[in-house]
Design a protein around this motif. Structure first.
Motif, PDB file in Angstrom:
ATOM      1  N   ARG A  18       0.847  -1.213   0.000  1.00  0.00           N
ATOM      2  CA  ARG A  18       0.000   0.000   0.000  1.00  0.00           C
ATOM      3  C   ARG A  18       0.878   1.257   0.000  1.00  0.00           C
ATOM      4  N   ILE A  19       1.982   1.236   0.751  1.00  0.00           N
ATOM      5  CA  ILE A  19       2.913   2.366   0.753  1.00  0.00           C
ATOM      6  C   ILE A  19       3.441   2.602  -0.656  1.00  0.00           C
ATOM      7  N   HIS A  20       3.867   1.530  -1.287  1.00  0.00           N
ATOM      8  CA  HIS A  20       4.385   1.645  -2.652  1.00  0.00           C
ATOM      9  C   HIS A  20       3.323   2.212  -3.596  1.00  0.00           C
ATOM     10  N   ASP A  21       2.124   1.649  -3.525  1.00  0.00           N
ATOM     11  CA  ASP A  21       1.046   2.094  -4.415  1.00  0.00           C
ATOM     12  C   ASP A  21       0.729   3.579  -4.220  1.00  0.00           C
ATOM     13  N   LEU A  22       0.634   4.007  -2.960  1.00  0.00           N
ATOM     14  CA  LEU A  22       0.324   5.414  -2.692  1.00  0.00           C
ATOM     15  C   LEU A  22       1.466   6.335  -3.095  1.00  0.00           C
ATOM     16  N   LYS A  23       2.703   5.893  -2.904  1.00  0.00           N
ATOM     17  CA  LYS A  23       3.841   6.710  -3.344  1.00  0.00           C
ATOM     18  C   LYS A  23       3.789   6.946  -4.845  1.00  0.00           C
ATOM     19  N   MET A  24       3.318   5.955  -5.591  1.00  0.00           N
ATOM     20  CA  MET A  24       3.263   6.066  -7.047  1.00  0.00           C
ATOM     21  C   MET A  24       2.046   6.848  -7.542  1.00  0.00           C
ATOM     22  N   SER A  25       0.967   6.849  -6.767  1.00  0.00           N
ATOM     23  CA  SER A  25      -0.282   7.412  -7.279  1.00  0.00           C
ATOM     24  C   SER A  25      -0.766   8.672  -6.559  1.00  0.00           C
ATOM     25  N   PHE A  73      -0.313   7.097   8.260  1.00  0.00           N
ATOM     26  CA  PHE A  73      -1.093   5.938   8.685  1.00  0.00           C
ATOM     27  C   PHE A  73      -2.573   6.124   8.349  1.00  0.00           C
ATOM     28  N   ALA A  74      -3.081   7.322   8.571  1.00  0.00           N
ATOM     29  CA  ALA A  74      -4.484   7.592   8.237  1.00  0.00           C
ATOM     30  C   ALA A  74      -4.740   7.385   6.748  1.00  0.00           C
ATOM     31  N   MET A  75      -3.786   7.806   5.925  1.00  0.00           N
ATOM     32  CA  MET A  75      -3.950   7.617   4.472  1.00  0.00           C
ATOM     33  C   MET A  75      -3.836   6.148   4.111  1.00  0.00           C
ATOM     34  N   LEU A  76      -2.950   5.427   4.778  1.00  0.00           N
ATOM     35  CA  LEU A  76      -2.771   3.991   4.484  1.00  0.00           C
ATOM     36  C   LEU A  76      -4.009   3.179   4.849  1.00  0.00           C
ATOM     37  N   THR A  77      -4.679   3.578   5.920  1.00  0.00           N
ATOM     38  CA  THR A  77      -5.815   2.795   6.401  1.00  0.00           C
ATOM     39  C   THR A  77      -7.161   3.305   5.894  1.00  0.00           C
ATOM     40  N   ALA A  78      -7.147   4.406   5.142  1.00  0.00           N
ATOM     41  CA  ALA A  78      -8.384   4.927   4.572  1.00  0.00           C
ATOM     42  C   ALA A  78      -8.917   3.972   3.521  1.00  0.00           C
ATOM     43  N   GLU A  79     -10.210   3.923   3.408  1.00  0.00           N
ATOM     44  CA  GLU A  79     -10.835   3.091   2.391  1.00  0.00           C
ATOM     45  C   GLU A  79     -10.426   3.582   1.000  1.00  0.00           C
ATOM     46  N   SER A  80     -10.086   2.682   0.144  1.00  0.00           N
ATOM     47  CA  SER A  80      -9.773   3.032  -1.246  1.00  0.00           C
ATOM     48  C   SER A  80     -11.055   3.466  -1.938  1.00  0.00           C
ATOM     49  N   VAL A  81     -10.931   4.513  -2.720  1.00  0.00           N
ATOM     50  CA  VAL A  81     -12.109   5.016  -3.427  1.00  0.00           C
ATOM     51  C   VAL A  81     -11.970   4.745  -4.895  1.00  0.00           C
TER      52      VAL A  81
END
Length: 81
Positions: A18-25, A73-81
């Motif tokens: 999830r960290i990797h995915d969010l770093k990219m997007s 952490f809040a961003m990592l655990t937020a529901e994907s939209v």
């Protein structure tokens, strides 16, 4: 004195992908991630006395690191939209 490393992958290994995915997007996540690691390195230098500072300065940087980690952490655990 042993220094504990606080990089995000070691702190939250279950969120590695999830960290990797969010770093990219997500540019906001990526910016916070980079800032977190800069602050972490600063704190590690302070703890090893490579960069000696007063206790208040070190505590302020640790508080900043914790605040950034909470945001990430809040961003990592937020529901994907």
């Amino acid at each position: 004195m042993s220094i504990e490393h606080h990089d995000l992958i070691h702190e939250l290994p279950e969120y590695r992908q999830r960290i990797h995915d969010l770093k990219m997007s997500n540019t906001h996540f990526s910016r916070l991630f980079d800032e977190y690691h800069i602050v972490t390195k600063e704190v590690e230098r302070m703890e090893t006395l490579t960069e000696p500072v007063c206790t208040e300065t070190e505590n302020a940087r640790k508080a900043k690191r914790l605040h950034l980690k909470d945001q990430l952490f809040a961003m990592l655990t937020a529901e994907s939209v």
